[in-house]
Design an enzyme around this catalytic site. Structure first.
Site, short mmCIF file in Angstrom:
data_model
loop_
_atom_site.label_atom_id
_atom_site.label_comp_id
_atom_site.label_asym_id
_atom_site.label_seq_id
_atom_site.Cartn_x
_atom_site.Cartn_y
_atom_site.Cartn_z
N GLY A 293 0.75 -1.24 0.00
CA GLY A 293 0.00 0.00 0.00
C GLY A 293 0.79 1.29 0.00
N TYR B 151 -10.18 5.24 -11.85
CA TYR B 151 -9.92 5.95 -10.59
C TYR B 151 -9.71 7.44 -10.79
CZ TYR B 151 -8.20 1.16 -9.50
OH TYR B 151 -8.04 -0.19 -9.36
N CYS C 139 -15.18 4.36 -28.25
CA CYS C 139 -16.39 5.19 -28.24
C CYS C 139 -16.98 5.30 -26.85
CB CYS C 139 -17.44 4.59 -29.17
SG CYS C 139 -16.82 4.43 -30.80
N GLU C 140 -16.25 5.87 -25.92
CA GLU C 140 -16.77 6.14 -24.58
C GLU C 140 -16.04 7.40 -24.12
OE1 GLU C 140 -17.14 3.29 -21.59
OE2 GLU C 140 -17.26 1.59 -22.96
N TYR D 101 -0.74 -2.06 -12.05
CA TYR D 101 -2.17 -1.94 -12.36
C TYR D 101 -2.36 -1.35 -13.76
CZ TYR D 101 -1.97 -2.81 -7.42
OH TYR D 101 -1.65 -3.37 -6.21
N GLU E 53 3.91 -6.70 1.58
CA GLU E 53 3.35 -7.09 0.27
C GLU E 53 3.29 -5.89 -0.67
OE1 GLU E 53 -0.54 -8.29 1.51
OE2 GLU E 53 0.13 -10.21 2.32
C1 LIG Z 1 -3.47 -4.86 -3.53
C2 LIG Z 1 -2.84 -5.54 -2.38
C3 LIG Z 1 -1.47 -5.36 -2.12
C4 LIG Z 1 -0.59 -4.46 -2.92
O1 LIG Z 1 -0.95 -3.13 -2.83
P1 LIG Z 1 0.02 -1.98 -3.41
O2 LIG Z 1 -0.74 -0.75 -3.20
O3 LIG Z 1 0.22 -2.27 -4.86
O4 LIG Z 1 1.29 -2.03 -2.65
C5 LIG Z 1 -0.91 -6.08 -1.07
N1 LIG Z 1 -1.66 -6.93 -0.31
C6 LIG Z 1 -2.99 -7.11 -0.53
C7 LIG Z 1 -3.74 -8.03 0.33
C8 LIG Z 1 -3.61 -6.43 -1.57
O5 LIG Z 1 -4.93 -6.60 -1.78
#
Ligand SMILES: *Cc1c(COP(=O)(O)O)cnc(C)c1O
Length: 421
Positions: A239, A318, A346-347, A375, A275
């Site tokens: 995140g 987003y 076409c949007e 992404y 993660e």
């Molecule tokens: C999406 C997600 C991530 C990665 O998020 P980033 O913003 O790309 O770092 C890590 N863990 C879980 C459970 C997620 O759903």
């Protein structure tokens, strides 16, 4: 920091001019820099040292097996959210013991597949999932290593669609019920509790929500240990946000994040997992596209490019902002003009940028959308029967196509006519 810079008036990925790739591969295409991926991964490695840790790359942000293999070679584990991602991690040579399985809706088939192929742990998000996993593991005669994903009820202060740690979000179990749920999990025959998991959202540009969540996590570890659970590992989720534009203040660096993690959780003696997705892959990729037409509208100018929302959906989905750079460096002091940069679909949502100041670009000129490595390709589709956008990886002075553009024949051949038509 990334490795997409102008050299001799041409935008390069490391030492390869993007226009050289455009001529070889055609446009649009994604291009990733191996050196940037490596650097971002190593920043996290340094930030968390000397704590024992494993950086599990969020495969959903960029799932090309060349990207996964590059990171795995550096020591990365993988965070997967589906059987397909699990299989991609395996195809990239990642061992089961380095794969973490996240996601709110794991099916029994996915659980079985991961238990058979090897798994570091499942991050479980509900009690019904605990029961299902215990049954599947028992039937296989094994114990599934688990953590509960605990929802700390913290507002990550990020975009509504990527905020995941508030009370009303569909993710995890409420922290207020964690004790009770861990107690239940401990009685289930097919499970082995190994730790606690959290992930509060994506594109966080401030450390405060992380710190609030991890402080709650540290308290919870104390409570769970006092209840007799063995908590040796903490998964802190991903995140951490990235700068999508050079003109804004940059979000905190992995170093700042790592220092906070050590301060808040370091005393617990746990192995730390994180993660990260976007922070590793986001600014390691660009989407290169060519202007098809320059069109003068009633009150504005349009650049119609050959990439579209099906190739990069973030602006449409987003309202995301991506810096746009011409592949040919504009002369110093060249006049900039506001244009709308749009795709051919076409949007009205097929708009990458409105009234963006760009040099006077014409049909045939090429631009790069920056920060497209996360992404981007993974969210692409074949809407409008536009072939899936190819992916290229650059390392030093060479490049390789790591997913070719399919032919129209290949796309159409996937459909089947029933015999009664
Ligand atoms: C999406 C997600 C991530 C990665 O998020 P980033 O913003 O790309 O770092 C890590 N863990 C879980 C459970 C997620 O759903």
């Amino acid at each position: 920091m990334d490795h997409f810079l102008y050299q001799n008036g041409q935008l390069h990925a490391e030492d390869v001019a993007l226009s050289t790739i455009a001529e070889a591969v055609g446009t649009p295409f994604y291009c990733y820099s191996a050196a940037t991926l490596t650097r971002h991964f190593q920043l996290f490695q340094e930030a968390l040292s000397p704590l024992p840790h494993l950086i599990c790359f969020a495969v959903k942000s960029n799932s090309n097996i060349a990207v996964l293999k590059l990171l795995a070679n550096l020591g990365a584990g993988m965070d997967v959210v589906s059987m397909g991602e699990y299989m991609r991690a395996k195809a990239a040579g990642v061992k089961g013991e380095h794969i973490v399985f996240s996601g709110v809706g794991k099916t029994r088939e996915e659980m079985r597949h991961a238990l058979e192929g090897g798994i570091r742990q499942f991050n479980v998000e509900s009690e019904p999932e605990l029961e299902a996993l215990s049954q599947v593991a028992s039937a296989l005669g094994v114990k599934a290593p688990i953590m509960m994903r605990v929802n700390p009820d913290v507002d990550a202060g990020t975009h509504e669609k990527i905020s995941t740690g508030r009370k009303g979000d569909k993710f995890g179990v409420p922290i207020s019920r964690a004790r009770e749920i861990y107690a239940r999990a401990a009685t289930m025959p097919g499970l082995q509790i190994v730790g606690v998991d959290m992930h509060i959202g994506s594109q966080l540009t401030d450390l405060a929500p992380f710190e609030a969540a991890y402080t709650k996590m540290a308290e919870l570890v104390g409570v769970l240990r006092a209840d007799g659970h063995k908590i040796d590992r903490l998964d802190l989720g991903g995140g951490l946000g990235i700068p999508y534009t050079r003109s804004n203040e940059a979000p905190p660096l992995p170093t700042d994040y790592g220092a906070m993690v050590k301060r808040v959780l370091g005393h617990l003696g746990c192995e730390i997992e994180i993660e990260p997705g976007r922070l590793i892959s986001g600014n390691a990729g660009v989407l290169v596209t060519e202007v098809i037409y320059r069109k003068t509208g009633e009150d504005r100018e349009f650049l119609i490019v050959d990439a579209a929302m099906n190739d990069l959906i973030r602006p449409a989905m987003y309202g995301a902002y991506h810096d746009i750079d011409a592949l040919i460096e504009p002369a110093a002091g060249a006049p900039m003009q506001p244009v709308d940069v749009v795709g051919p679909i076409c949007e009205s949502g097929d708009t990458f940028a409105k009234q963006r100041a760009l040099p006077a670009l014409q049909a045939g000129d090429r631009v790069a959308f920056r920060s497209a490595g996360a992404y981007g390709a993974v969210m692409s589709s074949e809407y409008n029967t536009r072939p899936m956008v190819p992916e290229v990886m650059v390392s030093g002075d060479h490049f390789a196509v790591i997913r070719p553009r399919p032919s129209y024949e290949e796309m159409i051949a996937r459909d089947r006519l029933p015999e009664w038509l």
